[in-house]
Design an enzyme around this catalytic site. Structure first.
Site, PDB file in Angstrom:
ATOM      1  N   CYS A  74       0.841  -1.210   0.000  1.00 19.48           N
ATOM      2  CA  CYS A  74       0.000   0.000   0.000  1.00 19.48           C
ATOM      3  C   CYS A  74       0.877   1.262   0.000  1.00 19.48           C
ATOM      4  CB  CYS A  74      -0.967  -0.060   1.168  1.00 19.48           C
ATOM      5  SG  CYS A  74      -2.414   0.961   0.904  1.00 19.48           S
ATOM      6  N   HIS A 166      -3.535  -5.325   1.944  1.00 23.27           N
ATOM      7  CA  HIS A 166      -2.793  -5.600   3.187  1.00 23.27           C
ATOM      8  C   HIS A 166      -2.883  -7.067   3.604  1.00 23.27           C
ATOM      9  CE1 HIS A 166      -2.067  -1.409   4.577  1.00 23.27           C
ATOM     10  NE2 HIS A 166      -3.072  -1.161   3.770  1.00 23.27           N
ATOM     11  N   GLU A 168      -1.081  -8.551   5.663  1.00 22.12           N
ATOM     12  CA  GLU A 168      -0.747  -8.681   7.098  1.00 22.12           C
ATOM     13  C   GLU A 168      -1.994  -8.550   7.977  1.00 22.12           C
ATOM     14  OE1 GLU A 168      -0.390  -6.030   5.350  1.00 22.12           O
ATOM     15  OE2 GLU A 168      -0.652  -4.210   6.563  1.00 22.12           O
TER      16      GLU A 168
HETATM   17  N1  GLN Z   1      -3.467   6.491   1.451  1.00 23.75           N
HETATM   18  C1  GLN Z   1      -2.149   6.181   1.933  1.00 23.75           C
HETATM   19  C2  GLN Z   1      -1.088   6.996   1.190  1.00 23.75           C
HETATM   20  O1  GLN Z   1      -1.376   7.645   0.241  1.00 23.75           O
HETATM   21  C3  GLN Z   1      -1.858   4.694   1.833  1.00 23.75           C
HETATM   22  C4  GLN Z   1      -2.795   3.916   2.704  1.00 23.75           C
HETATM   23  C5  GLN Z   1      -2.235   2.635   3.240  1.00 23.75           C
HETATM   24  O2  GLN Z   1      -1.036   2.382   3.236  1.00 23.75           O
HETATM   25  N2  GLN Z   1      -3.119   1.828   3.783  1.00 23.75           N
HETATM   26  O3  GLN Z   1       0.048   6.969   1.572  1.00 23.75           O
END
Ligand code: GLN
Length: 186
Positions: A74, A166, A168
């Protein structure tokens, strides 16, 4: 595990369940001797700020150049990407993909689903998306391992792995096991 910010403890727990001891990396010297590094989810702009403040940016590039495997989840995927929009920000630029931050829109801030992933086999892979980026461009040499709602969510290129979801946060350890193999740790 890059432990500047975000969900590093849960990644460490997943690795421990696979019998691998995770080290928390907060300074460049902690990269010494590691085979792989997970950059967790969290807030990519905050993580980027810490990376620059702690002088970790160039050591991470060197870590990869010297053979280290990297997996970005992410926000971690945003930091690995070569092109970041919504808004644009500096990144390591190691993985040739374009990402749009928070690209799934406000109404679907967070959601869970399952996706098919031939590399990991049956059953379908659970994906938990939290203010996830959308992967908008796939560069040459980048393989898409799974997609969701028409966009890639799991990609690989050489010793680089990224998921916009995610793993995890689920009981499913297959993505972590996949990364351990990439890092020659399993
Ligand atoms: N929205 C976050 C970003 O732009 C990422 C979100 C996440 O890692 N769950 O960094």
């Amino acid at each position: 595990m890059l432990a500047l910010q975000g969900s590093f403890a849960l990644h460490a727990a997943s690795l421990e369940r696979l019998g691998v001891h995770a080290v928390e990396v907060r300074r460049a010297d902690a990269l010494e001797g590691l085979d792989g590094l997970i950059i967790p989810g969290g807030e990519s702009s905050t993580m980027l700020k810490f990376l620059l403040e702690e002088d970790l940016f160039d050591p991470l590039l060197a870590f990869h150049r010297d053979g280290g495997a990297l997996y970005g989840t992410c926000a971690g995927a945003i930091l690995l990407a070569s092109e970041v929009s919504g808004p644009s920000q500096k990144s390591l630029g190691l993985l040739d993909i374009g990402v749009r931050r928070n690209g799934y829109g406000r109404q679907v801030h967070s959601h869970a689903a399952t996706v098919s992933c031939r590399a990991l086999g049956e059953p379908e892979l659970p994906v938990v998306m939290i203010r996830a980026p959308v992967i908008t461009r796939i560069g040459s040499g980048v393989e898409v391992l799974a997609s969701h709602r028409g966009a890639p969510v799991f990609v690989q290129s050489g010793r680089l792995l990224a998921t916009t979801f995610h793993p995890e946060l689920t009981e499913d350890l297959r993505v972590h096991r996949w990364f351990l193999r990439l890092a020659s740790l399993a």
